[in-house]
Design a protein around this motif. Sequence first.
Motif, PDB file in Angstrom:
ATOM      1  N   ASN A 128       0.815  -1.209   0.000  1.00 46.36           N
ATOM      2  CA  ASN A 128       0.000   0.000   0.000  1.00 46.36           C
ATOM      3  C   ASN A 128       0.851   1.263   0.000  1.00 46.36           C
ATOM      4  OD1 ASN A 128      -2.847   1.261   0.558  1.00 46.36           O
ATOM      5  ND2 ASN A 128      -1.482   2.210   2.055  1.00 46.36           N
ATOM      6  N   ASN A 129       1.803   1.344   0.918  1.00 44.64           N
ATOM      7  CA  ASN A 129       2.538   2.590   1.126  1.00 44.64           C
ATOM      8  C   ASN A 129       3.584   2.857   0.054  1.00 44.64           C
ATOM      9  OD1 ASN A 129       1.084   2.311   3.502  1.00 44.64           O
ATOM     10  ND2 ASN A 129       2.753   2.959   4.828  1.00 44.64           N
ATOM     11  N   TYR A 130       4.053   1.816  -0.630  1.00 43.16           N
ATOM     12  CA  TYR A 130       5.155   1.995  -1.574  1.00 43.16           C
ATOM     13  C   TYR A 130       4.780   1.596  -3.002  1.00 43.16           C
ATOM     14  CZ  TYR A 130       7.630   2.576   2.812  1.00 43.16           C
ATOM     15  OH  TYR A 130       8.010   3.026   4.051  1.00 43.16           O
ATOM     16  N   PHE A 131       4.323   0.360  -3.202  1.00 39.96           N
ATOM     17  CA  PHE A 131       4.049  -0.104  -4.559  1.00 39.96           C
ATOM     18  C   PHE A 131       2.784   0.536  -5.136  1.00 39.96           C
ATOM     19  CE2 PHE A 131       7.018  -3.214  -3.043  1.00 39.96           C
ATOM     20  CZ  PHE A 131       7.719  -3.614  -4.162  1.00 39.96           C
ATOM     21  N   ILE A 132       1.707   0.544  -4.368  1.00 42.50           N
ATOM     22  CA  ILE A 132       0.466   1.145  -4.878  1.00 42.50           C
ATOM     23  C   ILE A 132       0.649   2.645  -5.058  1.00 42.50           C
ATOM     24  CG2 ILE A 132      -1.946   1.669  -4.295  1.00 42.50           C
ATOM     25  CD1 ILE A 132      -2.159  -1.141  -3.126  1.00 42.50           C
ATOM     26  N   ALA A 133       1.346   3.298  -4.120  1.00 38.80           N
ATOM     27  CA  ALA A 133       1.609   4.734  -4.264  1.00 38.80           C
ATOM     28  C   ALA A 133       2.358   5.026  -5.561  1.00 38.80           C
ATOM     29  CB  ALA A 133       2.404   5.244  -3.058  1.00 38.80           C
ATOM     30  N   SER A 134       3.350   4.193  -5.890  1.00 38.89           N
ATOM     31  CA  SER A 134       4.112   4.392  -7.129  1.00 38.89           C
ATOM     32  C   SER A 134       3.245   4.149  -8.358  1.00 38.89           C
ATOM     33  CB  SER A 134       5.324   3.455  -7.141  1.00 38.89           C
ATOM     34  OG  SER A 134       6.165   3.711  -6.027  1.00 38.89           O
ATOM     35  N   ALA A 135       2.371   3.134  -8.296  1.00 39.68           N
ATOM     36  CA  ALA A 135       1.461   2.870  -9.420  1.00 39.68           C
ATOM     37  C   ALA A 135       0.477   4.020  -9.600  1.00 39.68           C
ATOM     38  CB  ALA A 135       0.712   1.557  -9.179  1.00 39.68           C
ATOM     39  N   ILE A 136       0.026   4.610  -8.508  1.00 43.76           N
ATOM     40  CA  ILE A 136      -0.883   5.767  -8.585  1.00 43.76           C
ATOM     41  C   ILE A 136      -0.183   6.939  -9.263  1.00 43.76           C
ATOM     42  CG2 ILE A 136      -2.052   7.527  -7.183  1.00 43.76           C
ATOM     43  CD1 ILE A 136      -2.683   5.217  -5.190  1.00 43.76           C
ATOM     44  N   ALA A 137       1.076   7.181  -8.914  1.00 46.22           N
ATOM     45  CA  ALA A 137       1.834   8.258  -9.561  1.00 46.22           C
ATOM     46  C   ALA A 137       1.966   8.014 -11.057  1.00 46.22           C
ATOM     47  CB  ALA A 137       3.212   8.392  -8.908  1.00 46.22           C
ATOM     48  N   LEU A 138       2.187   6.752 -11.452  1.00 48.18           N
ATOM     49  CA  LEU A 138       2.257   6.410 -12.874  1.00 48.18           C
ATOM     50  C   LEU A 138       0.915   6.673 -13.547  1.00 48.18           C
ATOM     51  CD1 LEU A 138       4.216   5.144 -14.962  1.00 48.18           C
ATOM     52  CD2 LEU A 138       3.167   2.935 -14.437  1.00 48.18           C
ATOM     53  N   PHE A 139      -0.166   6.325 -12.880  1.00 52.31           N
ATOM     54  CA  PHE A 139      -1.522   6.597 -13.364  1.00 52.31           C
ATOM     55  C   PHE A 139      -1.733   8.095 -13.555  1.00 52.31           C
ATOM     56  CE2 PHE A 139      -6.063   7.215 -11.802  1.00 52.31           C
ATOM     57  CZ  PHE A 139      -6.657   6.924 -13.019  1.00 52.31           C
ATOM     58  N   PHE A 140      -1.326   8.897 -12.577  1.00 50.40           N
ATOM     59  CA  PHE A 140      -1.454  10.354 -12.683  1.00 50.40           C
ATOM     60  C   PHE A 140      -0.620  10.891 -13.851  1.00 50.40           C
ATOM     61  CE2 PHE A 140      -2.415  11.221  -7.886  1.00 50.40           C
ATOM     62  CZ  PHE A 140      -3.647  10.620  -8.050  1.00 50.40           C
ATOM     63  N   TYR A 141       0.576  10.361 -14.001  1.00 48.87           N
ATOM     64  CA  TYR A 141       1.451  10.819 -15.087  1.00 48.87           C
ATOM     65  C   TYR A 141       0.763  10.592 -16.432  1.00 48.87           C
ATOM     66  CZ  TYR A 141       5.545  11.214 -18.133  1.00 48.87           C
ATOM     67  OH  TYR A 141       6.425  11.580 -19.128  1.00 48.87           O
ATOM     68  N   GLY A 142       0.131   9.436 -16.578  1.00 46.20           N
ATOM     69  CA  GLY A 142      -0.600   9.179 -17.811  1.00 46.20           C
ATOM     70  C   GLY A 142      -1.772  10.133 -17.991  1.00 46.20           C
TER      71      GLY A 142
END
Length: 403
Positions: free
Chosen positions: A277-291
Amino acid sequence: MSSQRGQSNYFPVLTGVRALAAYLVFISHYDYVFDEGFPQFVKRFFHEFHIGVTVFFVLSGFLITYRYYNNFHLTGDWFKQYLKNRVARIYPMYFLLTTGAFVYYWYSHDQVITKGFTHPVLLYGFNVLFLRGFFYQLWDTGIAQGWSLTVEECFYFSAPFIFYIATKYKKFYLQPLALTTLGFLLVIIFRNVNWYGFFGNFTFMMLYTFLGRCFEFFVGIQLALIMLNKGFKRTNKVKYTYIGFLLIFVFVAIMAMLPIPAGWIAGLQNPLGIILNNYFIASAIALFFYGLLTENTVMKRILATPFVELLGKASYIFYLVHLGYMYGYLHRAFDWLNEAAFNLYDKWGINWHSPFEYDKLNLFYAFVALNAISILLFKFIEEPLNLYIRKSVFLIKPAARAK
């Protein structure tokens, strides 16, 4: 830029994302309506949709950085204006709704509000001052989901200093490590002290305090720095929107399969769940935002529509009211309507189904009603109070305006 409207630091698509995040949290709190006909994994999967909170944290890191990183000044006037803007945005509705929760407790004595705490006036102070989020025994009192605002406020206070350290000492990546290490030290020091569970255990620290969840904000900060440095133009055609979105829910699925530790309620609270939650999902969310910020996709067009944008603007209130006394009033109203419908059918001598006898339908009615309430409160209370505070002499005169 096509993703912006009117002002350079406003992104309609990210406002729409706020609604998506709030609805994920809503689903996680009401997953129990899915009966035994649903596979256990599906119910566990929905229960892990608390990741909406992670979306909020990454989003806050991005927006605060994008708006302030290139023009922050650690001067008295700048800091006063910055805090004034944060107070205007967050505090009025939180104060009003939290006060409403304790007024409700005063005449109902509903222990959902106090969790058995015997000093409600003191507890009210802990809640309205955002202090309850530091204490394991108090974090879910008042408006239970409001614990996340303590985390947000800690970030707001810290952000200018995070920017200062990052620009002056170039120690950006060491900061989340230092903050989380401080969190571990506080737990080691205070876990055996009987002070309402102040930093009472490691799981609590990692999931419910800024020191444990700071990485989510730093991921948002890093995304903002990339956008500030490189802009929104891209040469490759990789669909980061969908890759990021898919990765989020792959990690959620893994979390849903984890054993739930004794005394807790979700895979999130498994040590591996915390990392996901704190690291992997947060990073995936940032990738989603970047897109979302750099691509023109169907998802972006939907999230940026005026109606979804309005839902996003009202989502802060929706988040605060979707669980607790206001939902309780709606639930009791549906029970009353259900009984009234059957009484009417008896009077007519017919054997019909009531539109209020099904939990899933009632949850849908509540979802619609809570959105309507949120929009009304946003339009007639939150937005006017926000503008009033920004134009007032609170902390600093309006003429001394931050960039």
